[in-house]
Structures are given as structure tokens and as C-alpha cells.
Design a protein around this motif. Structure first.
Motif, short mmCIF file in Angstrom:
data_model
loop_
_atom_site.label_atom_id
_atom_site.label_comp_id
_atom_site.label_asym_id
_atom_site.label_seq_id
_atom_site.Cartn_x
_atom_site.Cartn_y
_atom_site.Cartn_z
N ALA A 109 0.92 -0.63 0.12
CA ALA A 109 0.21 -0.28 -0.06
C ALA A 109 0.91 0.75 0.02
CB ALA A 109 -1.25 -0.48 1.25
N HIS A 110 1.05 2.38 -0.67
CA HIS A 110 1.01 3.37 -0.75
C HIS A 110 3.29 3.12 -0.76
CE1 HIS A 110 -2.84 5.21 -0.12
NE2 HIS A 110 -2.12 4.68 1.28
N GLY A 111 3.00 2.51 -1.78
CA GLY A 111 4.94 1.38 -2.40
C GLY A 111 5.49 1.09 -0.91
N ARG A 112 4.74 0.81 0.36
CA ARG A 112 5.39 -0.35 1.10
C ARG A 112 4.84 -1.14 0.89
NH1 ARG A 112 5.23 3.87 6.08
NH2 ARG A 112 6.30 2.06 7.10
N LEU A 113 5.17 -2.48 1.99
CA LEU A 113 4.38 -3.38 2.15
C LEU A 113 3.86 -3.49 3.36
CD1 LEU A 113 8.11 -6.04 2.95
CD2 LEU A 113 5.89 -5.88 0.68
N PHE A 114 2.70 -3.69 3.26
CA PHE A 114 1.83 -3.97 5.01
C PHE A 114 2.64 -3.95 5.93
CE2 PHE A 114 -3.23 -5.48 2.87
CZ PHE A 114 -2.49 -4.10 2.00
N LEU A 115 3.24 -5.49 6.50
CA LEU A 115 3.99 -5.85 7.11
C LEU A 115 5.13 -4.20 7.34
CD1 LEU A 115 5.72 -8.58 8.56
CD2 LEU A 115 7.09 -6.66 8.83
N ASP A 116 5.47 -3.66 6.86
CA ASP A 116 6.51 -2.54 7.04
C ASP A 116 5.71 -1.15 7.90
OD1 ASP A 116 8.95 -3.67 6.44
OD2 ASP A 116 8.78 -2.68 4.41
N ILE A 117 4.70 -1.17 6.87
CA ILE A 117 3.67 0.46 7.68
C ILE A 117 3.15 -0.39 8.84
CG2 ILE A 117 1.12 1.12 6.75
CD1 ILE A 117 1.76 0.49 4.15
N ALA A 118 3.10 -1.24 8.93
CA ALA A 118 1.79 -2.02 10.50
C ALA A 118 3.02 -1.78 11.24
CB ALA A 118 1.21 -3.73 9.98
N LEU A 119 4.55 -2.78 11.55
CA LEU A 119 5.98 -3.05 12.14
C LEU A 119 6.26 -1.04 12.38
CD1 LEU A 119 7.32 -4.15 13.85
CD2 LEU A 119 9.21 -4.68 11.64
N ALA A 120 6.02 -0.04 11.15
CA ALA A 120 6.62 1.50 12.07
C ALA A 120 5.54 1.95 12.68
CB ALA A 120 6.34 1.62 10.61
N ALA A 121 4.34 1.60 13.31
CA ALA A 121 3.30 2.08 13.33
C ALA A 121 2.76 1.41 15.04
CB ALA A 121 1.52 1.90 12.68
N LEU A 122 3.66 0.74 15.39
CA LEU A 122 3.52 0.12 16.50
C LEU A 122 4.88 0.80 16.90
CD1 LEU A 122 2.87 -3.71 16.29
CD2 LEU A 122 1.60 -2.38 17.97
N ARG A 179 11.06 -15.72 2.77
CA ARG A 179 10.76 -14.71 1.64
C ARG A 179 10.37 -13.48 2.56
NH1 ARG A 179 6.29 -15.18 -2.02
NH2 ARG A 179 6.02 -12.90 -3.69
N ILE A 180 9.33 -12.97 3.23
CA ILE A 180 9.68 -12.18 3.91
C ILE A 180 10.67 -11.53 5.00
CG2 ILE A 180 7.70 -10.72 6.03
CD1 ILE A 180 5.59 -13.22 5.48
N ARG A 181 10.97 -12.53 5.52
CA ARG A 181 12.76 -12.63 6.31
C ARG A 181 13.70 -11.73 5.20
NH1 ARG A 181 14.01 -14.35 11.50
NH2 ARG A 181 12.92 -16.13 11.61
N LEU A 182 13.44 -12.12 3.78
CA LEU A 182 14.38 -11.38 2.57
C LEU A 182 13.80 -9.97 2.84
CD1 LEU A 182 14.60 -14.10 0.42
CD2 LEU A 182 16.81 -14.08 1.73
N VAL A 183 12.23 -9.47 3.00
CA VAL A 183 12.44 -7.98 1.84
C VAL A 183 11.87 -6.93 2.67
CG1 VAL A 183 11.75 -9.63 -0.11
CG2 VAL A 183 10.31 -9.28 1.09
N ALA A 184 11.09 -7.38 4.34
CA ALA A 184 10.76 -6.83 4.92
C ALA A 184 11.80 -5.78 5.69
CB ALA A 184 9.92 -7.99 5.69
N ASP A 185 11.06 -4.77 6.51
CA ASP A 185 12.41 -4.05 7.57
C ASP A 185 12.01 -4.62 8.83
OD1 ASP A 185 13.80 -2.35 8.85
OD2 ASP A 185 12.33 -0.79 8.15
#
Length: 196
Positions: free
Chosen positions: A27-40, A58-64
Motif C-alpha cells: 500500500a502506498h509503495g510499502r509492504l503492509f508488514l512495514d507499515i504495521a511495524l512502523a506504526a507499532l 521470503r518475508i524476512r528477505l524483503v521486510a524491514d
């Protein structure tokens, strides 16, 4: 002695209706996981535990995932309840008094909403963000509620049965002005039902 508030991000599902694990959705050029993690993180949660399952490697390779503790739910296909159990079990050793529980498929939840909910943290607190008067995410579970919530968490219901059973004491925290708590079930971005 316990204190502080931890974050718990549930991101283990395969996203069958979505067509891929929602942790990998964008969403908005960012992974859902990265968005949610940043919010927390930005909402004041420390530590933050991320529960992965489907496509974990796979997620470990691409997520922050910097600064997050990753817990892998080997039983992820049984539903969100098992991920809640894995996540709260991981947080037990941290000494936090409460956990803000966030779902990966609610990219409209902001750090400000997390912070507003986290401000109510306490060992006996149970609270949920609300949008237009409906309970949504994130949810705040004080440490005293973890055992009960995990006992009642089965399949894809997560903490919902526990929250429903405590509706009279659950603190509703309006977050309409701070974001959108709707979960995204389809790639078109159409919000599905908000389920807590």
C-alpha cells in the motif's frame, strides 16, 4: 516488576482471499508488514514481536524487521489464534505490562492510534480502538488478560471471544480522527469487516 507496553504484530497468514500473504501486500509503495511495524514502533511499543508463518523466509528477505523480535508460528495454517498464542508467549519474558496487538492487514492504522491506545496500558487493562463506534484494531491486552485470551483464541477468531466476553469492562478508545482500522481482504484495496 513489569512495565511498558510491547507491540505484537500478527502476520502469519497465507492471505488466501488476497492471493498472497498480506505481509507481502503493498500500500502506498510499502509492504503492509512495514507499515504495521512502523506504526507499532513509532506509537511507542517496545519491544515489538512479529509473528510470521506462511512465506516466513521470503518475508524476512524483503521486510524491514530491524529491531523486531521475529517469532515463527509453525502452526500458522490453524488460524490467527495460534499466532496470538505464539506472540504473547514470546512477550512473556520481556516484562511489559501490556501488549498492543495489531494485524498486518490493517494498513490504515497509524502510529498516533497506537500511541493513543498504548497510553491506557496497564496489567489489568483491556481496550480496543474504535472507528465509527465499531471495535477494531489495534487491541490492548494487559498482561493479566494474556492467559485467558490465549485459552479462548482458536482458529481465525484471535482474541475476539475474549473481548466479547468482557465487553462491559473493555475500554473503547475512539481513533476515527487518527486513521482507519478496516482490514483489507482483497487486492483491490476494498476494506472488509473489521474483526477484533
Amino acid at each position: 516488576m513489569t512495565g511498558g507496553v510491547g507491540g505484537l504484530l500478527l502476520a502469519a497468514g497465507a492471505g488466501r482471499r488476497y492471493g498472497l500473504p498480506k505481509a507481502l501486500a503493498v500500500a502506498h509503495g510499502r509492504l503492509f508488514l512495514d507499515i504495521a511495524l512502523a506504526a507499532l514502533r513509532d506509537g511507542g511499543c517496545d519491544p515489538v514481536v512479529v509473528v510470521l508463518g506462511a512465506a516466513a523466509d521470503r518475508i524476512r528477505l524483503v521486510a524491514d524487521l530491524d529491531g523486531a523480535t521475529v517469532a515463527v508460528n509453525r502452526d500458522w495454517s490453524s488460524g490467527m489464534g495460534s499466532s496470538l498464542r505464539v506472540g504473547l508467549h514470546t512477550l512473556r519474558s520481556t516484562g511489559v505490562s501490556a501488549a498492543v496487538v495489531q494485524l498486518v492487514d490493517t494498513p490504515g492504522v497509524t502510529a498516533a492510534a497506537v500511541a493513543r491506545l498504548a497510553a491506557h496500558a496497564g496489567e489489568r487493562t483491556i481496550a480496543a480502538a474504535t472507528y465509527q463506534g465499531r471495535r477494531g484494531h489495534p487491541v490492548l491486552l494487559g498482561r493479566a488478560h494474556w492467559s485467558g485470551a490465549t485459552r479462548m483464541a482458536t482458529g481465525d477468531t484471535g482474541a475476539r471471544p475474549y473481548l466479547v466476553a468482557r465487553a462491559r469492562t473493555l475500554l473503547a478508545v475512539p481513533c476515527d480522527d487518527l486513521g482507519d482500522g478496516a482490514d483489507v481482504d482483497r487486492p483491490a484495496g476494498g476494506p472488509g469487516d473489521v474483526d477484533a
